[in-house]
Enzyme design. Structure first.
Site, PDB file in Angstrom:
ATOM      1  N   TYR A 153      36.147  45.747  49.749  1.00 47.03           N
ATOM      2  CA  TYR A 153      36.545  45.816  48.340  1.00 47.03           C
ATOM      3  C   TYR A 153      35.638  46.757  47.540  1.00 47.03           C
ATOM      4  CZ  TYR A 153      39.964  41.957  48.058  1.00 47.03           C
ATOM      5  OH  TYR A 153      41.069  41.161  48.164  1.00 47.03           O
ATOM      6  N   LYS A 172      36.095  39.876  62.924  1.00 50.24           N
ATOM      7  CA  LYS A 172      36.895  40.664  63.870  1.00 50.24           C
ATOM      8  C   LYS A 172      35.900  41.441  64.733  1.00 50.24           C
ATOM      9  CE  LYS A 172      40.914  42.045  65.435  1.00 50.24           C
ATOM     10  NZ  LYS A 172      41.902  41.161  66.095  1.00 50.24           N
ATOM     11  N   ASP A 186      42.641  36.894  63.225  1.00 51.17           N
ATOM     12  CA  ASP A 186      44.045  36.674  63.618  1.00 51.17           C
ATOM     13  C   ASP A 186      44.222  35.268  64.193  1.00 51.17           C
ATOM     14  OD1 ASP A 186      42.431  37.593  65.702  1.00 51.17           O
ATOM     15  OD2 ASP A 186      43.962  38.856  66.622  1.00 51.17           O
ATOM     16  N   ASP A 221      40.153  36.637  51.419  1.00 56.60           N
ATOM     17  CA  ASP A 221      41.289  36.760  50.499  1.00 56.60           C
ATOM     18  C   ASP A 221      42.566  36.311  51.206  1.00 56.60           C
ATOM     19  OD1 ASP A 221      42.704  37.613  48.160  1.00 56.60           O
ATOM     20  OD2 ASP A 221      43.346  39.380  49.298  1.00 56.60           O
ATOM     21  N   ASP A 239      44.681  32.324  50.884  1.00 53.70           N
ATOM     22  CA  ASP A 239      46.090  32.161  50.490  1.00 53.70           C
ATOM     23  C   ASP A 239      46.831  31.329  51.529  1.00 53.70           C
ATOM     24  OD1 ASP A 239      45.770  33.720  48.194  1.00 53.70           O
ATOM     25  OD2 ASP A 239      47.691  34.752  48.500  1.00 53.70           O
TER      26      ASP A 239
HETATM   27  C1  IPM Z   1      42.033  36.711  44.553  1.00 55.15           C
HETATM   28  C2  IPM Z   1      42.937  37.844  44.141  1.00 55.15           C
HETATM   29  C3  IPM Z   1      42.089  39.057  43.817  1.00 55.15           C
HETATM   30  C4  IPM Z   1      41.334  39.442  45.069  1.00 55.15           C
HETATM   31  C5  IPM Z   1      42.875  40.267  43.259  1.00 55.15           C
HETATM   32  C6  IPM Z   1      43.667  39.899  42.027  1.00 55.15           C
HETATM   33  C7  IPM Z   1      41.986  41.434  42.977  1.00 55.15           C
HETATM   34  O1  IPM Z   1      43.881  38.101  45.128  1.00 55.15           O
HETATM   35  O2  IPM Z   1      41.179  36.293  43.737  1.00 55.15           O
HETATM   36  O3  IPM Z   1      42.183  36.217  45.668  1.00 55.15           O
HETATM   37  O4  IPM Z   1      41.869  40.116  45.947  1.00 55.15           O
HETATM   38  O5  IPM Z   1      40.160  39.056  45.169  1.00 55.15           O
HETATM   39 MG    MG Z   2      43.859  36.716  46.747  1.00 49.83          MG
END
Ligand code: IPM
Ligand code: MG
Length: 355
Positions: free
Chosen positions: A142, A188, A220, A244, A248
């Site tokens: 990032y 990885k 993975d 990230d 999710d």
């Molecule tokens: C998160 C979001 C952010 C990230 C984006 C909005 C930049 O997806 O907080 O997980 O990738 O960190």
């Molecule tokens: Mg995110």
């Protein structure tokens, strides 16, 4: 009486709606536990672009660093999507994380047994699941330099220093010590040099925490294991981009993203936010689920203010409300007795906060 100074960033979309409910619940718990809260609002994201021309005004960084902790809503929306990358709300968020130094992002994925049917996974696979994802937040691909895109070639750089890995590793081992003493490091290392260093440092660190069982898996495989049998995990530690993606996926083990909180911790301050975004599609309709933000406020009480009792009273209130069948629209398919709007959900959770 003890007073805490909290910086508030409501942001865009449903941000203001959900933050208002978290403040309602914080005020209720402060009353019960005999402390007071003062709030000061700062701008970030689209609203900051509209009002000041930049996504992250300097004043916001200074104000947050000066507060005991920051409660954050959400940022972004279609209106600002076409701006140059340097001016986008997301760039403001990344720069904010970096400037206030919040390197450790804690994203708990805890299943509410009251809402077992909200997940697409089978109830027996997720019942009692309690995972803590620890994501490194201010390094990795990032932020790596050089980076660029000239239309013919584009590139980013993934960098981690030993120091950065040590810092996040220690946090993760300490969290594992306070839980089931199992830590899984995700990388990885079969492909990336940066992951080889990551793995080496985690293994070295494990000598300082002999009680913690450390395992290593590839990203993975980690995602596959997460949906196959999430209960095998206790604490997971990983770098920025893998975290990230993984967090999710972990959120869907639990069901609704409207339930999940996060804490971003650093040496100078900490930021607490729901992991869902600004949800422009439902903004202003009063149907957003404020539980993730209220849960984030509970994490703030626990991790930044040392008010463990107040944090657990909020968590008990959320569970009580869900158990009694109160739902917001996003979770209304599952054993609902009554569907509440955002503000009524805040009211009822506040009213369930009792000693
Ligand atoms: C998160 C979001 C952010 C990230 C984006 C909005 C930049 O997806 O907080 O997980 O990738 O960190
Ligand atoms: Mg995110």
């Amino acid at each position: 009486m003890k007073n805490y100074n909290i910086s508030i960033i409501k942001g865009d979309g449903i941000g203001p709606e959900i933050i208002d409910e978290a403040i309602k619940v914080l005020d209720a718990v402060a009353k019960v536990c005999d402390f007071t809260m003062s709030y000061k609002e700062y701008l970030m994201g689209g609203i900051a672009i509209d009002e000041t021309g930049v996504p992250l005004p300097e004043e916001t960084v200074v104000g947050v660093l000066d507060s005991d902790a920051c409660l954050f809503g959400a940022i972004g929306g279609e209106k600002w999507d076409k701006l140059d990358r340097s001016l986008r709300p997301e760039t403001g968020l990344l720069s904010f994380r970096k400037q206030v130094g919040v390197y450790a992002n804690l994203r708990p994925a805890v299943v509410y047994n009251e809402l077992l049917n909200a997940s697409t996974l089978k109830p027996e696979v997720i019942k009692n699941c309690d995972i803590m994802v620890v994501r490194e937040l201010i390094g990795g691909i990032y932020f790596g330099e050089p980076r660029g895109n000239d239309g013919q070639k584009a590139f980013n750089t993934m960098v981690y220093t030993r120091e950065e890995v040590l810092r996040i590793g220690k946090k993760a081992f300490e969290l594992a010590m306070s839980r089931d003493k199992k830590l899984c490091s995700v990388d990885k290392a079969n492909v990336l040099d940066v992951s080889q260093l990551w793995r080496e440092v985690m293994s070295e660190l494990s000598k300082d925490y002999p009680e913690v069982e450390l395992t290593h898996i590839y990203i993975d495989n980690a995602l596959m294991q997460l949906v196959r049998n999430p209960k095998q995990f206790d604490v997971i530690v990983t770098g920025n981009i893998f975290g990230d993606i993984l967090s999710d996926a972990a959120s869907m083990v639990v069901g609704s993203i409207g339930l999940l909180a996060s804490a971003s911790l650093g040496d100078k301050t900490a930021v607490y936010e729901p992991i869902h975004g600004s949800a422009p599609d439902i903004t202003g309709q009063g149907i957003a689920n404020p539980i993730a933000t209220i849960q984030s406020a509970a994490m703030m009480l626990r991790h930044s203010l040392g008010e463990e009792k107040a944090a657990s009273l909020i968590e008990k209130a959320i569970k009580g409300v869900l158990k009694d069948g109160y739902r917001t629209k996003d979770i209304s398919l599952f054993d609902a007795k009554e569907i509440l709007n955002t503000s009524k959900m805040g009211d009822i959770i506040a009213s369930y906060v009792k000693k």
